[in-house]
Design an enzyme around this catalytic site. Sequence first.
Site, mmCIF file in Angstrom:
data_model
loop_
_atom_site.group_PDB
_atom_site.id
_atom_site.type_symbol
_atom_site.label_atom_id
_atom_site.label_comp_id
_atom_site.label_asym_id
_atom_site.label_seq_id
_atom_site.Cartn_x
_atom_site.Cartn_y
_atom_site.Cartn_z
ATOM 1 C CG ASN A 8 0.992 -2.291 -2.297
ATOM 2 O OD1 ASN A 8 2.134 -2.767 -2.218
ATOM 3 N ND2 ASN A 8 0.291 -1.543 -1.642
ATOM 4 C CE LYS A 10 -0.786 -3.407 1.369
ATOM 5 N NZ LYS A 10 -1.879 -3.089 2.215
ATOM 6 C CG HIS A 94 -0.181 2.513 0.364
ATOM 7 N ND1 HIS A 94 -0.262 1.827 1.758
ATOM 8 C CD2 HIS A 94 -1.128 1.497 -0.268
ATOM 9 C CE1 HIS A 94 -1.088 0.918 1.731
ATOM 10 N NE2 HIS A 94 -1.838 0.611 0.648
ATOM 11 C CD GLU A 96 -0.283 -0.748 4.143
ATOM 12 O OE1 GLU A 96 1.016 -0.959 3.695
ATOM 13 O OE2 GLU A 96 -1.161 -1.249 4.357
ATOM 14 C CD GLU A 164 -5.200 1.687 -1.865
ATOM 15 O OE1 GLU A 164 -5.207 0.316 -2.038
ATOM 16 O OE2 GLU A 164 -3.955 1.994 -1.066
ATOM 17 N N GLY A 170 -6.893 -4.058 4.464
ATOM 18 C CA GLY A 170 -6.594 -5.096 5.188
ATOM 19 C C GLY A 170 -7.608 -5.738 6.315
ATOM 20 C CB SER A 203 -11.020 -5.548 2.178
ATOM 21 O OG SER A 203 -10.265 -5.335 3.115
#
Length: 242
Positions: A8, A10, A94, A96, A164, A170, A203
């Site tokens: 991904n 992003k 996702h 985000e 996730e 991250g 991660s």
Amino acid sequence: MNLLIGANFKMNKTNTELLEYFQTFTTEYPNTPGVDVMIAPATIGLSKAAEFIENSPIHLGAQNMFSELSGAYTGETSPLMLQDIKCEYVILGHSERRTIFGETDEMVNKKVKTALAHNIRPILCIGENLAQKEEGQTKDILRVQLEKGLAGIEDTTNIDIAYEPVWAIGTGKSATPEYAEEIHMFIREILGQQESRIIYGGSVTEATAHELISKREVNGFLIGSAALDPRRLIKIVEEATR
Ligand code: PGA
């Protein structure tokens, strides 16, 4: 079932950078049997990426998609547009998208249904945040995200699930293989079928890939920052299959 190893990107990489990335990746990636590599660039790079990866084993994915086919939806991307460039996968829900852009389980559910109706394979993302984990709510949160995200869908076998945990995305703090396995088993139980891949994201690096994938219910990865370097993504595939 093939492993699914997804990247991904992003909001990273211009089309010029994508070209460099795919030049390196397609030259150096040995096309490992038993693995589906999916790369999801930003929307603006999708059609260029489709050209760059033609005749390569890479599968193209989008990072998001709208649930309607066309019309007055400024800034959105239709499944017909993805179909037209032979985009095979779409990442939906996702964290985000949920936290920064306010996507609800109901919105995600509509998108999953629309993707399936257009033969685009959804990767449905679910995961608890740190506060929810610390309060012991992880499984309740995941159950709700799964049940609402998959509401009204009788056949879920063409959907992959990405677990996730938000606290791992991250942050450099991956879930342990044991924790991932426990959660993936829980997700498998709710799904009630064996066909969907349950992949882990948060991660993942070349240092953690081998141990994570050694767990039976970890069927692949969704990778952000480590996948931005084509050689690191190749290394992750190597570690996942050695
Ligand atoms: P990360 O991102 O690998 O940088 O933690 C994963 C993701 O958000 O899919």
